[in-house]
Motif scaffolding. Structure first.
Motif, short mmCIF file in Angstrom:
data_model
loop_
_atom_site.label_atom_id
_atom_site.label_comp_id
_atom_site.label_asym_id
_atom_site.label_seq_id
_atom_site.Cartn_x
_atom_site.Cartn_y
_atom_site.Cartn_z
N ARG A 1 16.14 -13.36 133.14
CA ARG A 1 15.42 -13.78 132.98
C ARG A 1 13.83 -12.07 132.64
O ARG A 1 13.42 -11.79 133.22
CB ARG A 1 14.27 -13.87 133.71
CG ARG A 1 15.24 -15.62 133.59
CD ARG A 1 14.46 -17.17 134.94
NE ARG A 1 15.36 -18.41 135.01
CZ ARG A 1 14.94 -19.26 135.60
NH1 ARG A 1 13.66 -18.99 136.69
NH2 ARG A 1 15.75 -20.16 136.36
N LEU A 2 14.26 -11.66 131.43
CA LEU A 2 13.65 -10.66 131.27
C LEU A 2 12.39 -10.48 130.28
O LEU A 2 12.70 -12.15 129.25
CB LEU A 2 14.15 -9.46 130.52
CG LEU A 2 15.36 -8.78 131.53
CD1 LEU A 2 16.33 -7.84 130.67
CD2 LEU A 2 15.20 -7.86 132.77
N PHE A 3 11.56 -9.65 130.02
CA PHE A 3 10.26 -9.95 128.68
C PHE A 3 10.86 -8.70 127.58
O PHE A 3 10.74 -7.97 127.56
CB PHE A 3 8.91 -9.04 129.24
CG PHE A 3 8.56 -10.05 130.53
CD1 PHE A 3 8.16 -11.32 130.03
CD2 PHE A 3 9.12 -9.62 132.02
CE1 PHE A 3 7.77 -11.72 131.34
CE2 PHE A 3 8.38 -10.08 132.88
CZ PHE A 3 7.51 -11.23 132.74
N ALA A 4 11.29 -10.28 127.38
CA ALA A 4 12.24 -9.61 125.68
C ALA A 4 11.57 -8.42 124.88
O ALA A 4 12.73 -7.70 124.72
CB ALA A 4 12.93 -10.89 124.91
N VAL B 1 10.09 -3.26 134.26
CA VAL B 1 10.43 -2.99 135.42
C VAL B 1 8.64 -2.44 136.09
O VAL B 1 8.57 -2.65 137.46
CB VAL B 1 10.86 -1.40 135.97
CG1 VAL B 1 11.21 -0.96 137.12
CG2 VAL B 1 12.37 -1.87 135.25
N MET B 2 7.50 -2.20 135.56
CA MET B 2 6.17 -1.65 135.40
C MET B 2 6.11 -3.40 136.50
O MET B 2 4.92 -3.09 136.83
CB MET B 2 5.33 -1.43 134.79
CG MET B 2 6.05 -0.35 134.60
SD MET B 2 4.72 1.34 132.88
CE MET B 2 3.31 1.06 133.42
N VAL B 3 6.22 -4.27 135.06
CA VAL B 3 5.76 -6.03 135.79
C VAL B 3 6.02 -6.24 136.89
O VAL B 3 5.17 -6.23 138.43
CB VAL B 3 6.42 -6.53 134.80
CG1 VAL B 3 6.35 -7.79 135.23
CG2 VAL B 3 6.06 -6.43 133.18
N LYS C 1 13.09 -2.25 123.51
CA LYS C 1 12.77 -3.36 124.22
C LYS C 1 14.65 -3.77 124.98
O LYS C 1 15.32 -3.52 124.24
CB LYS C 1 12.97 -4.21 123.21
CG LYS C 1 11.47 -3.94 122.32
CD LYS C 1 10.97 -4.55 120.97
CE LYS C 1 10.31 -4.61 121.19
NZ LYS C 1 9.40 -5.28 119.11
N ALA C 2 14.13 -4.95 125.19
CA ALA C 2 15.02 -5.01 126.35
C ALA C 2 15.87 -6.21 126.11
O ALA C 2 17.19 -6.00 126.35
CB ALA C 2 14.73 -6.42 127.58
N GLU D 1 17.79 -6.06 135.06
CA GLU D 1 16.99 -6.97 135.67
C GLU D 1 16.61 -6.50 137.92
O GLU D 1 16.05 -7.71 138.12
CB GLU D 1 17.58 -8.48 135.90
CG GLU D 1 17.10 -9.34 135.09
CD GLU D 1 17.40 -10.54 135.88
OE1 GLU D 1 16.72 -11.63 135.18
OE2 GLU D 1 18.38 -10.68 136.23
N ILE D 2 17.77 -5.89 138.21
CA ILE D 2 18.32 -5.34 139.05
C ILE D 2 17.10 -4.23 139.99
O ILE D 2 16.40 -4.26 140.68
CB ILE D 2 19.84 -4.52 139.82
CG1 ILE D 2 20.50 -6.02 139.70
CG2 ILE D 2 19.14 -3.73 140.87
CD1 ILE D 2 21.75 -5.83 139.98
N ALA D 3 16.64 -3.41 138.51
CA ALA D 3 16.32 -2.61 138.80
C ALA D 3 14.70 -3.16 138.70
O ALA D 3 14.04 -2.94 139.99
CB ALA D 3 15.84 -1.46 137.47
#
Length: 270
Positions: free
Chosen positions: A90-93, A101-103, A150-151, A163-165
């Motif tokens: 679940r990333l912001f694609a 990561v900033m989010v 981009k993710a 995701e872990i970051a």
């Protein structure tokens, strides 16, 4: 004195006529990698969703770093100090790796809406600090060179690391990883294992749900096994691998046949 990060007891959850969890509990100490395994339908993901605020339990008590907490909502759990990843990424694609990561980091900021609107000095300083920390975390997980990508353009394994970051960006007391090796090839799993081991060596605490039992047994300090929503074993990987109830849960019989490899030692969960 032992430093306990998470202690839960008596966790039960029912969905209609299905008793998904029955009186489950565990204790995770600081710096541990704690594994949660079990056959399909054992209740692992339900338990994960309960402690991270996606589901409300029917009963149970929760302590985080020695203080009671109630996992009533995902964002409140994150503020309390538990960060999680998901089995389905679940990333912001359309956002960059850095922005993702900033989010995650923004949960620890304090400038507020007015600071963002008027771009106050405090807000700008905080944004600069967030950017710096996000870049550090991308380097930490091994994908710093992709900060501005981009993710959606990252490889599957790199998206897992992203995701872990993002989870680490919240400065969690506990990182809950939901099947991080799912869909990975053998090379990607080696990289993932090295990353989890690095996180543990940096005195962070991890709860790991994973279908790859061999990976769990090689990484975890303690393991709990669920079957049909009940806790059937808890202990060191060595003890769990040789527990008759665990072998029965994976094989559907009381013990392995002569010459048959122990599925909790050598195989992956089907």
């Amino acid at each position: 004195m032992v430093d306990t990060v998470l202690r839960v007891a008596g966790i039960s959850k029912r969905f209609g006529g299905l008793q998904a969890l029955s009186d489950v509990g565990l204790t995770i100490e600081r710096g541990q990698v704690y594994g949660l395994i079990g056959p399909n339908g054992a209740g692992k993901t339900t338990f994960f969703n309960v402690i991270t605020g996606l589901y409300t339990p029917d009963s149970g008590t929760f302590e985080l770093a020695g203080k009671p907490y109630q996992p009533t909502a995902v964002h409140e759990v994150a503020k309390a100090g538990i960060a999680r990843t998901f089995q389905n990424i679940r990333l912001f694609a359309e956002m960059t790796a850095l922005e993702n990561v900033m989010v995650g980091r923004h949960i620890r900021t304090g400038s507020g809406l007015m600071g963002a609107i008027f771009r106050t000095k405090g807000f700008l300083e905080e944004e600069a600090a967030i950017t710096t920390r996000a870049r550090e975390l991308l380097e930490y997980v091994g994908i710093g060179k992709f900060a501005d990508y981009k993710a959606r353009t990252l490889s599957y394994g790199d998206q897992r690391r992203l995701e872990i970051a993002r989870a680490l960006a919240t400065d969690p007391q506990l990182i809950a990883l939901d099947e991080p090796a799912a869909g990975m090839n053998s090379t990607e799993k080696v990289v993932l294992r090295e990353l989890i081991d690095r996180i543990r060596k940096d005195d962070r605490t991890i709860l790991l749900i994973e279908h790859d039992v061999k990976l769990v047994m090689g990484l975890c300090d303690r393991v709990t096994v669920l079957d049909y929503g009940k806790q059937i074993a808890e202990g060191s990987p060595y003890d769990v691998q040789r527990n008759e109830k665990v072998i029965e849960a994976y094989l559907g019989q009381s013990h392995a046949k002569p010459g048959e490899p122990n599925p909790v030692v050598n195989g992956e969960e089907e």
